[in-house]
Write an enzyme that holds these catalytic residues in place. Structure first.
Site, PDB file in Angstrom:
ATOM      1  N   ASP A  43     -12.776   3.337   3.278  1.00 23.75           N
ATOM      2  CA  ASP A  43     -12.191   3.245   1.946  1.00 23.75           C
ATOM      3  C   ASP A  43     -11.973   1.819   1.462  1.00 23.75           C
ATOM      4  OD1 ASP A  43     -11.587   6.215   1.465  1.00 23.75           O
ATOM      5  OD2 ASP A  43     -10.708   5.811   3.435  1.00 23.75           O
TER       6      ASP A  43
ATOM      7  N   HIS B 183      -3.418  -2.661   4.837  1.00 21.88           N
ATOM      8  CA  HIS B 183      -4.231  -1.736   5.653  1.00 21.88           C
ATOM      9  C   HIS B 183      -5.247  -2.464   6.537  1.00 21.88           C
ATOM     10  CE1 HIS B 183      -2.497   1.599   3.597  1.00 21.88           C
ATOM     11  NE2 HIS B 183      -2.993   1.264   2.425  1.00 21.88           N
TER      12      HIS B 183
ATOM     13  N   ASP C 130       5.333   0.234  -0.223  1.00 21.39           N
ATOM     14  CA  ASP C 130       4.120   0.881  -0.736  1.00 21.39           C
ATOM     15  C   ASP C 130       4.112   2.339  -0.258  1.00 21.39           C
ATOM     16  OD1 ASP C 130       1.050  -0.097  -1.647  1.00 21.39           O
ATOM     17  OD2 ASP C 130       1.087   1.681  -0.358  1.00 21.39           O
TER      18      ASP C 130
ATOM     19  N   HIS D 236       1.724   4.043   0.880  1.00 19.70           N
ATOM     20  CA  HIS D 236       0.867   4.275   2.048  1.00 19.70           C
ATOM     21  C   HIS D 236       1.413   3.533   3.260  1.00 19.70           C
ATOM     22  CE1 HIS D 236      -1.851   4.737  -1.491  1.00 19.70           C
ATOM     23  NE2 HIS D 236      -2.333   5.745  -0.771  1.00 19.70           N
TER      24      HIS D 236
ATOM     25  N   ASP E 222       2.774   1.903  -5.879  1.00 18.96           N
ATOM     26  CA  ASP E 222       2.270   3.278  -5.936  1.00 18.96           C
ATOM     27  C   ASP E 222       3.346   4.256  -5.458  1.00 18.96           C
ATOM     28  OD1 ASP E 222       2.119   2.299  -3.366  1.00 18.96           O
ATOM     29  OD2 ASP E 222      -0.056   2.554  -3.167  1.00 18.96           O
TER      30      ASP E 222
ATOM     31  N   TYR F  88      -1.123   1.944  -8.996  1.00 14.06           N
ATOM     32  CA  TYR F  88      -2.352   2.258  -9.720  1.00 14.06           C
ATOM     33  C   TYR F  88      -2.134   2.893 -11.081  1.00 14.06           C
ATOM     34  CZ  TYR F  88      -3.732   1.078  -5.071  1.00 14.06           C
ATOM     35  OH  TYR F  88      -3.855   0.398  -3.884  1.00 14.06           O
TER      36      TYR F  88
END
Ligand code: ZN
Length: 511
Positions: free
Chosen positions: A87, A130, A167, A169, A260, A300
């Site tokens: 990704d 990430h 975040d 994630h 996000d 986003y």
């Protein structure tokens, strides 16, 4: 990365260009800062490219060399190069941008650690949390915040770094980087849904607390459903993050500032409003003498992102926090949230004291008993009460009110003293309390701070007062450092309308 439901519908175009991690994320954020007069109030720090040596603090030489070749690749080669990672999208310019993103974080650390600025935020892309030692992942090429943490330790002799990853994630790259390192405390909350949500890792769960010497210095709060609200975020700060953070006593706070986690975001699908980031930022600014460096990660929904960025900046600039909104008590999920308390040495006792509506019904006999040391704790063992969260298929249609206007009065603090007391001297000595050694290693985190974080703050936020009145008597046994923390933390309430009454033994002996 894409939402799981979209993952399998990628067409070739989607593989070439990312639809959500777009340049407009930075332009709308910057425009909003300009429009709100916030850019003029900031010191603009020049950006530099991270050097090879900087990048190698976290990444392998092989990986760096591979990324270095990407500006010279054909589109076809880039596609092939990209596909070995998860990704992530490589563009011929991304190596340059990624060096600037990491370099910006380092410039911020330099300026904060040398006292040129008090705190700051780096608006960068690509994001970083990430990316791993030898792999790009989830839009991230170099791990900006991890590099910044290593750099702060090496260049500025920082002993303890707290990384707060709000975040939505899990920043697995940061976790991997520091999981055996007790000098970096990594905290992350993230959408998890029992490992169904990206990046779908077992090690994002609550019981992954670090390894070897770093055991106890990694805190994961996995959200097993969407729709988390302001109260959920605050309650995790009060009951999990802050007690441990105060015990850890960081010299520097780095924030993986992904927005996000805010309402309207197509990735997060959470319901926390942008103004909550004003409060989260405020709570972190009481740590590490206020040395806070926030670095943009995700976010986003361009509206929600820009609003959240402005809220964060305003708090960093010292504006009073807005009155908290939408505090309806935490969702059932927070109450059943599991955190591995094996290593949360001090926060466990008060962990259950969640909110006033529960407090009001509680008697000491009802308190669950558990061992502080080695047992996992389930706050509520019974089945999760299923709380209906409205499934919003089309997140673009979610609307929320604009965050409240935040006005900073021209005179922030006034002092009123009896006749004969040397006012300027008294004021000066009070403000002198701020820096170390008071914030040093002797902060009493086990007693009064626990009560402040676990009880006073949740009560205060639930009550949502218009004025905070603090009274200090001469025989008060609260240490200066705790008193200072108390004032600082409570200024997050009542738009900073705080009145402090201090009775001293004799006039002229103001501390
Ligand atoms: Zn994210």
């Amino acid at each position: 990365k894409t939402h799981p439901s979209k993952t399998h519908s990628d067409d070739s175009m989607n593989k070439r260009a990312c639809k959500i991690e777009v340049p407009e994320r930075l332009t709308v954020s910057h425009e909003a800062l300009v429009k709100n007069g916030l850019v003029d109030r900031c010191v603009s720090v020049p950006v530099r490219e991270a050097t090879d040596a900087d990048i190698l603090l976290v990444h392998s030489e092989e990986y760096l060399e591979a990324v270095k070749k990407t500006p010279f690749m054909t589109l076809e080669d880039l596609m092939e190069f990209t596909q070995q990672y998860g990704d992530v999208y490589f563009h011929p310019n991304i190596y340059h941008c990624a060096k600037l993103a990491a370099g910006a974080a380092l410039q911020l650390v330099d300026n904060v650690m040398t006292g040129k600025v008090r705190n700051g935020m780096a608006l960068v892309r690509p994001p970083g949390h990430h990316s791993m030692r030898s792999a790009a992942n989830g839009f991230c090429v170099f791990n900006n915040v991890s590099i910044a943490a290593q750099y702060a330790k090496q260049k500025h002799g920082v002993e303890r770094v707290l990384i707060v990853d709000w975040d939505v994630h899990h920043g697995q790259g940061v976790q991997y980087c520091f999981e055996d390192d007790p000098s970096v405390l990594y905290f992350s909350w993230h959408r998890y849904e029992h490992q169904k949500f990206w990046p779908q890792l077992r090690e994002s769960d609550y019981d992954c607390v670090g390894k070897a010497k770093g055991a106890g210095f990694n805190i994961n709060v996995p959200w097993n459903k969407v729709g988390m609200q302001n109260t959920d975020y605050l309650s995790v700060f009060f009951h999990v993050l802050l007690p441990v953070a105060y015990e850890f006593c960081p010299d520097l706070v780095l924030v993986c500032a992904g927005f996000d986690a805010a309402i309207g975001d197509p990735e997060g699908e959470m319901c926390a409003t942008p103004d909550i980031f004003a409060h989260l930022t405020h709570l972190l600014m009481n740590l590490a003498d206020g040395k806070v460096c926030a670095v943009l990660e995700g976010g986003y929904n361009l509206t929600s992102l820009a609003q959240s960025v402005c809220q964060t900046f305003q708090t960093l600039l010292g504006d009073p926090t807005p009155l908290p909104v939408n505090l309806d008590g935490p969702s059932a999920l927070v109450l059943t949230l599991k955190v591995d308390c094996k290593f949360l040495r001090i926060s466990a006792v008060l962990y259950c004291f969640h909110f006033i509506k529960y407090l009001s019904h509680f008697s000491p006999a009802d308190l669950p008993t558990f061992e502080l040391s080695t047992k996992r704790i389930k706050v509520v063992e019974e089945e999760e009460r299923t709380e209906k969260v409205e499934e919003e298929k089309n997140t673009e249609e979610i609307v929320w009110p604009d965050p409240p206007k935040r006005v900073s009065p021209c005179v922030r603090t006034a002092v009123v003293l009896p006749d004969g007391v040397d006012c300027p001297d008294g004021c000066k000595r009070f403000t002198d309390l701020h820096p170390d050694p008071l914030l040093g290693k002797k902060l009493d985190t086990s007693g009064i701070m626990q009560a402040v974080l676990g009880l006073v703050l949740p009560l205060g936020y639930q009550y949502n007062p218009d004025l905070v009145l603090l009274v200090r008597m001469p025989d008060c046994r609260i240490s200066e450092s705790v008193w200072q923390q108390l004032i600082g933390i409570l200024q997050g309430l009542a738009q900073e309308h705080t009145l402090v009454l201090m009775q001293v033994k004799q006039f002229g002996q103001l501390q």
